[in-house]
Design a protein around this motif. Structure first.
Motif: not given
Length: 309
Positions: A113-115, A278-303
């Motif tokens: 939802t945050r993403v 999938h390891p074949a998707r490492r060069g996918d710039m769009g997927l790299q961008w999305l995973t960055g947003l997901i990491r940011d979304g996970a980081a808004v929660w405290t430990e």
């Protein structure tokens, strides 16, 4: 485009045909007419010298040749997609891409939802297609039908790289006016209460938390069984029932419903939540961008599993 006598566009049709084993469903997925799909199947049969799909009663079944071709075709299409995406710029503001993510309703609520909210700000035309986990999740990731899988490490797919997003604790949740929450909940009171649990899949498998309780030998009376993490709170409000819930999910619902939260009277291990692609998707710039947003979304929660913002 033709390659050694084969129209390469037919390979897309072949993959869908062998996956669905249906002319009608293939036509729907590819936005083609059924006669067009039938014609494509005829051309594929001529090229490979094999019927590929044979009618058995009311169902099409793949031939041995078809079963041999399917993984090869999937790999070829995935490699072609990777080649086309490699080095391509991804412009979030103008992209109309749909990202397909396998994730439970728990993950959808506390993370995606945050993403999605962030997408609305920076990539208004990008879409998320959230698909519940199933026994076919690994195959879907393997053949490129989905972009990401997010879930507990207990279900991690060893053949794909994984990244730890966060560790999750579990808490006891009940109605805010339940007198058990006036202090620490004793083991005897916990065991004596009616419980709400979530089970999943055709075999009604218990969740991570409920499996821990079973292994500890704690006997409980199950009052309600549902198939959704997000539905658990609504079976607690106005009742004396209890549920073991993910800490983040409990914190989310405690902000909008009259719920109380307490620590379990027994040791609960942390649950690791991972992200895979999938390891074949490492060069996918769009997927790299999305995973960055997901990491940011996970980081808004405290430990300790409470929202930081």
């Amino acid at each position: 485009m033709r390659f050694k006598g084969l129209d390469l566009n037919l390979l897309v049709a072949l993959e869908v045909l062998l996956t669905t084993r249906s002319i009608t469903e293939t036509a729907r997925r590819m936005n083609l007419s059924q006669p067009a799909v039938s014609a494509a199947l005829g051309r594929l049969r001529d090229h490979f010298g094999d019927p590929l799909l044979v009618l058995n009663g009311k169902r099409f079944l793949p031939t041995t040749t078809a079963e041999t071709l399917l993984p090869l075709v999937r790999q070829l299409l995935r490699d072609a997609e990777t080649m086309l995406q490699a080095g391509q710029r991804f412009e979030p503001a103008s992209s109309q891409r749909t990202f397909r993510i396998i994730a439970s309703d728990y993950m959808a609520v506390v993370l995606l939802t945050r993403v999605a909210a962030r997408l609305g700000e920076v990539a208004p035309h990008v879409c998320l297609d959230i698909i519940p986990p199933s026994q076919q999740s690994g195959l879907a990731l393997d053949n490129g039908q989905v972009d990401l899988l997010i879930g507990p490490d207990a279900f991690v797919l060893a053949r794909f790289p994984s990244e730890l997003l966060f560790e999750e604790r579990h808490v006891i949740v009940g109605c805010a006016n339940n007198p058990l929450f006036s202090g620490a909940i004793a083991m005897a009171d916990y065991a004596a209460a009616g419980h709400v649990v979530a089970t999943f899949g055709p075999n009604r498998e218990a969740s991570f938390a409920d499996q821990v309780v079973e292994k500890l030998g704690i006997e409980r009376r199950i009052a309600v069984t549902t198939s959704s993490f997000a539905s658990l709170p609504w079976f607690l409000v106005g009742t004396p029932r209890l549920a073991l819930m993910h800490g983040r999910l409990a914190a989310f619902f405690a902000r909008i419903a009259p719920l109380a939260v307490a620590e379990p009277p027994f040791a609960m291990p942390l649950q690791q939540v991972v992200m895979q692609h999938h390891p074949a998707r490492r060069g996918d710039m769009g997927l790299q961008w999305l995973t960055g947003l997901i990491r940011d979304g996970a980081a808004v929660w405290t430990e300790d599993g409470t929202p930081a913002g």
